[in-house]
Scaffold this motif. Structure first.
Motif, PDB file in Angstrom:
ATOM      1  N   VAL A 237      -8.438  75.918  14.720  1.00 41.55           N
ATOM      2  CA  VAL A 237      -7.478  74.810  14.710  1.00 41.55           C
ATOM      3  C   VAL A 237      -7.159  74.368  16.141  1.00 41.55           C
ATOM      4  O   VAL A 237      -7.116  73.168  16.438  1.00 41.55           O
ATOM      5  N   LEU A 238      -6.949  75.344  17.033  1.00 35.54           N
ATOM      6  CA  LEU A 238      -6.634  74.992  18.420  1.00 35.54           C
ATOM      7  C   LEU A 238      -7.774  74.219  19.075  1.00 35.54           C
ATOM      8  O   LEU A 238      -7.539  73.288  19.854  1.00 35.54           O
ATOM      9  N   ARG A 239      -9.015  74.590  18.761  1.00 34.58           N
ATOM     10  CA  ARG A 239     -10.155  73.861  19.340  1.00 34.58           C
ATOM     11  C   ARG A 239     -10.195  72.415  18.839  1.00 34.58           C
ATOM     12  O   ARG A 239     -10.506  71.499  19.603  1.00 34.58           O
ATOM     13  N   VAL A 240      -9.875  72.216  17.564  1.00 34.32           N
ATOM     14  CA  VAL A 240      -9.834  70.850  17.029  1.00 34.32           C
ATOM     15  C   VAL A 240      -8.698  70.069  17.682  1.00 34.32           C
ATOM     16  O   VAL A 240      -8.857  68.897  18.059  1.00 34.32           O
ATOM     17  N   VAL A 241      -7.532  70.704  17.820  1.00 34.08           N
ATOM     18  CA  VAL A 241      -6.391  70.052  18.469  1.00 34.08           C
ATOM     19  C   VAL A 241      -6.756  69.627  19.885  1.00 34.08           C
ATOM     20  O   VAL A 241      -6.436  68.508  20.322  1.00 34.08           O
ATOM     21  N   VAL A 242      -7.451  70.496  20.619  1.00 31.05           N
ATOM     22  CA  VAL A 242      -7.850  70.177  21.986  1.00 31.05           C
ATOM     23  C   VAL A 242      -8.755  68.949  22.016  1.00 31.05           C
ATOM     24  O   VAL A 242      -8.591  68.056  22.871  1.00 31.05           O
ATOM     25  N   GLU A 243      -9.719  68.869  21.104  1.00 23.82           N
ATOM     26  CA  GLU A 243     -10.605  67.704  21.074  1.00 23.82           C
ATOM     27  C   GLU A 243      -9.827  66.425  20.809  1.00 23.82           C
ATOM     28  O   GLU A 243     -10.112  65.378  21.404  1.00 23.82           O
ATOM     29  N   ARG A 244      -8.840  66.488  19.950  1.00 21.20           N
ATOM     30  CA  ARG A 244      -8.032  65.294  19.661  1.00 21.20           C
ATOM     31  C   ARG A 244      -7.137  64.923  20.837  1.00 21.20           C
ATOM     32  O   ARG A 244      -6.934  63.742  21.125  1.00 21.20           O
ATOM     33  N   ALA A 249      -5.828  61.331  25.493  1.00 21.84           N
ATOM     34  CA  ALA A 249      -5.447  61.211  26.903  1.00 21.84           C
ATOM     35  C   ALA A 249      -6.325  60.178  27.599  1.00 21.84           C
ATOM     36  O   ALA A 249      -7.376  59.777  27.101  1.00 21.84           O
ATOM     37  N   ARG A 250      -5.874  59.744  28.761  1.00 17.94           N
ATOM     38  CA  ARG A 250      -6.673  58.821  29.558  1.00 17.94           C
ATOM     39  C   ARG A 250      -7.837  59.557  30.201  1.00 17.94           C
ATOM     40  O   ARG A 250      -7.856  60.780  30.271  1.00 17.94           O
TER      41      ARG A 250
END
Length: 625
Positions: A237-244, A249-250
């Motif tokens: 889940v954390l890896r998916v959150v990071v990709e999003r 972000a800019r």
């Protein structure tokens, strides 16, 4: 000292310039460098085979930096590498200059009176790893004299063995840099690298008159995901959150993981504070899509808080704390929302303990304790000393590892009173052991960079040595390489003051920082400590063995002591002992132990060697200092 980062036009590629070494970040964030033998090449005007020997002698006498000189024939093919030490020692004999000075250099090298060694000659296409193996096989004396590099059989130049050490360690250093600056789970920057970039962003903001912003992002109810579905699902889940978060972000923003489910986005070069609101809203919107993982369909939301530089604060730590407080405000308001810091934002977070305040109290209330790890001679197993290691006996958390509180101490400046406590308590303990009749031990004490640079370390050390009546020769201060890199003249003065007290000096974690032959030759260093990252699995990792051998050879060539850290297996000890590493410490011998346990360990260790145990402990009078 963190290497300065400069970004290229391609967002995914960043160049790190660490002194004279350069690494390139590839897309997954890992460091990669591609050293070749040509990277080591130094062109030295070679000695011609017909040249008289006295000309070579004059070159050595004129330039003391020359370790060796290459000899080539009329077709520029390398023939020999003249060892400076052997050459000068030979000509210091009576009549040697008169008899051999006018002979050609080749005649001299072939003469029975001069013991020449066959040079190591490698083609420029040879890999650094192959060269390292060749030198290990040929004999580690080539670490000092170096080797000749040729192309199609013709002389190109020479390479110094110490430079080879630096290049060999680059791969390991890149791994260590990655571990120190990037999060292993997600591949994004961690707290250390974020601090470096935040500092630079604020400097740029001040110079340009622009804004910088911190967005503190926390995953809502993440503990429930971990507890109900397991850590493997939580990590995914954390890896998916990071990709999003990356997509929201800019392009030039920095996304970092602070730990657990906490992230920070650093926004630089802002003209309008409204840009922060727009990015924050994109972050919230990006979480609307369900996450499908391992047969589970999850809705994951985040709470976001923001603080602006220099509007909300001009100091870095309070700025992060205010972004954190704003995030907590968003959670308190129902989660899945964004709040920007304002003066009305509550800075007290009941869910978080102020580690800094607790640590300040711990130093004052004597909650800190010292553990000690033995250092033994590998060949004889005789105990040579112990390293003092600080622990924190927290009244609620129990024994806290330094991994958790040392960074807080360094950031807050508490590392100075903490370091002074460790120094004082180590000497008190050493005095007590001496009075108990323990064999004379060397006490190794770590000194932080900030503590060293305070300027009064020699005075404080002298006071404590006098107060506890400890023999300075029993005391060793361990410094990291970064301590030696700034204000060389000031560092040299401080080191000389410490040495004048009779205390010895060691370089801790050698090879992981900015290893330089020049500072080893100039500073009054007594010992090198091989970092445990080079010892771990040394029997299965050729690069680690090459690095360890090179460091041992370097120490031997400079008449320095050597100790290897982190020895956990007999196979690691056997390899280090075979390469003539003098001392070692690690779990193979003993883990760090409190004072009473280390005394028991020493007694058992002496008995196992058939030696009489030390006398029973004598009462130790209290000291005031």
């Amino acid at each position: 000292m963190t290497p300065r980062l400069t970004e290229s036009a391609a967002h995914s590629d960043r160049v790190v310039d660490a002194g004279q070494r350069q690494f390139v970040f590839i897309n997954d964030g890992r460091l990669q460098e591609m050293p070749t033998v040509r990277n080591l090449l130094r062109f030295l005007v070679p000695v011609r085979s017909h040249a008289p020997s006295h000309e070579t002698l004059e070159r050595f006498l004129a330039d003391e930096e020359l370790y060796a000189l290459p000899v080539v024939d009329a077709n520029d093919r390398p023939l020999a590498l003249v060892d400076r030490r052997k050459f000068i020692e030979f000509f210091s004999k009576p009549y040697s200059r008169e008899i051999f000075g006018r002979r050609s250099i080749v005649d001299l090298l072939q003469h029975a009176e001069y013991q020449s060694t066959a040079p190591v000659i490698v083609e420029d296409s040879c890999s650094v790893e192959d060269v390292a193996q060749i030198i290990i096989t040929a004999g580690m004396q080539h670490m000092v004299t170096g080797f000749i590099v040729s192309s199609a059989g013709r002389y190109l130049g020479v390479a110094n063995g110490h430079d080879l050490l630096n290049v060999i360690t680059q791969r390991k250093q890149s791994e260590l840099y990655y571990l120190a600056h990037y999060d292993h789970l997600t591949g994004i920057p961690n707290r250390v690298l974020l601090a470096d970039r935040l500092d630079q962003a604020c400097r740029d903001s001040q110079r340009k008159g622009t804004l910088a912003a911190l967005l503190f992002v926390d995953v809502d109810r993440f503990k429930q995901i971990n507890d109900s579905l397991g850590h493997s699902v939580g990590d995914a889940v954390l890896r998916v959150v990071v990709e999003r978060l990356k997509k929201s972000a800019r392009r030039n923003d920095t996304l970092a993981r602070l730990g657990g489910d906490e992230f920070v986005i650093l926004m630089e070069d802002l003209e309008d504070a409204a840009d922060v609101d727009r990015v924050a809203q994109r972050l919230l919107d990006s979480m609307r899509e369900r996450i499908e993982l391992f047969g589970h369909s999850l809705v994951v939301t985040v709470s976001v808080g923001a603080a602006l530089y220099p509007v909300d604060d001009t100091a870095l730590s309070p700025l992060l704390a205010k972004a954190d407080a704003a995030m907590y405000e968003a959670k308190s308001a129902g989660r899945n929302r964004f709040c920007r810091y304002s003066k009305a934002t509550a800075m007290y977070n009941p869910a978080r303990m102020s580690l800094e305040n607790d640590l300040r109290r711990a130093i004052e209330s004597n909650e800190l304790v010292l553990f000690f790890q033995p250092q033994v001679e590998l060949a004889s197993h005789e105990l040579r000393g112990v390293e003092a290691l600080v622990r924190w006996q927290h009244p609620e958390r129990g024994l806290v590892s330094p991994v958790h509180f040392i960074p807080v101490a360094e950031e807050s400046g508490l590392i100075v009173p903490l370091g002074n406590w460790v120094l004082r308590e180590s000497l008190r303990q050493l005095r007590e052991w001496n009075q108990q009749g323990l064999p004379p031990l060397r006490m190794s004490i770590n000194i932080s960079a900030l503590q060293f640079r305070q300027g009064d370390l020699p005075r404080y050390l002298a006071e404590q040595l006098t107060a506890f009546a400890v023999d300075p020769q029993q005391v060793e201060l361990e410094l990291t390489e970064s301590v030696l890199m700034n204000d060389v003249e000031g560092v040299l003065r401080t080191l000389q003051e410490i040495k004048s007290l009779g205390v010895s000096l060691a370089i801790d974690d050698f090879g992981t920082g900015y290893s330089s032959l020049s500072y080893l030759r100039r500073f009054p260093i007594d010992r090198l400590k091989i970092d445990q990252s080079f010892v771990r699995d040394i029997e299965q990792t050729p690069a680690n063995e090459s690095i360890a051998r090179a460091i041992v050879a370097l120490a031997d060539s400079l008449s320095l002591g050597i100790v290897a850290e982190g020895i956990e297996k007999r196979s690691e000890k056997a390899i280090l002992q075979h390469m003539r590493c003098a001392e070692g410490q690690g779990y193979l011998f003993a883990k760090p132990l409190p004072a009473d346990d280390i005394v028991a360990w020493i007694g058992h260790h002496l008995q196992s060697q058939g030696r009489p145990a030390f006398p029973a402990a004598a009462p130790v009078p209290a000291l005031s200092c």
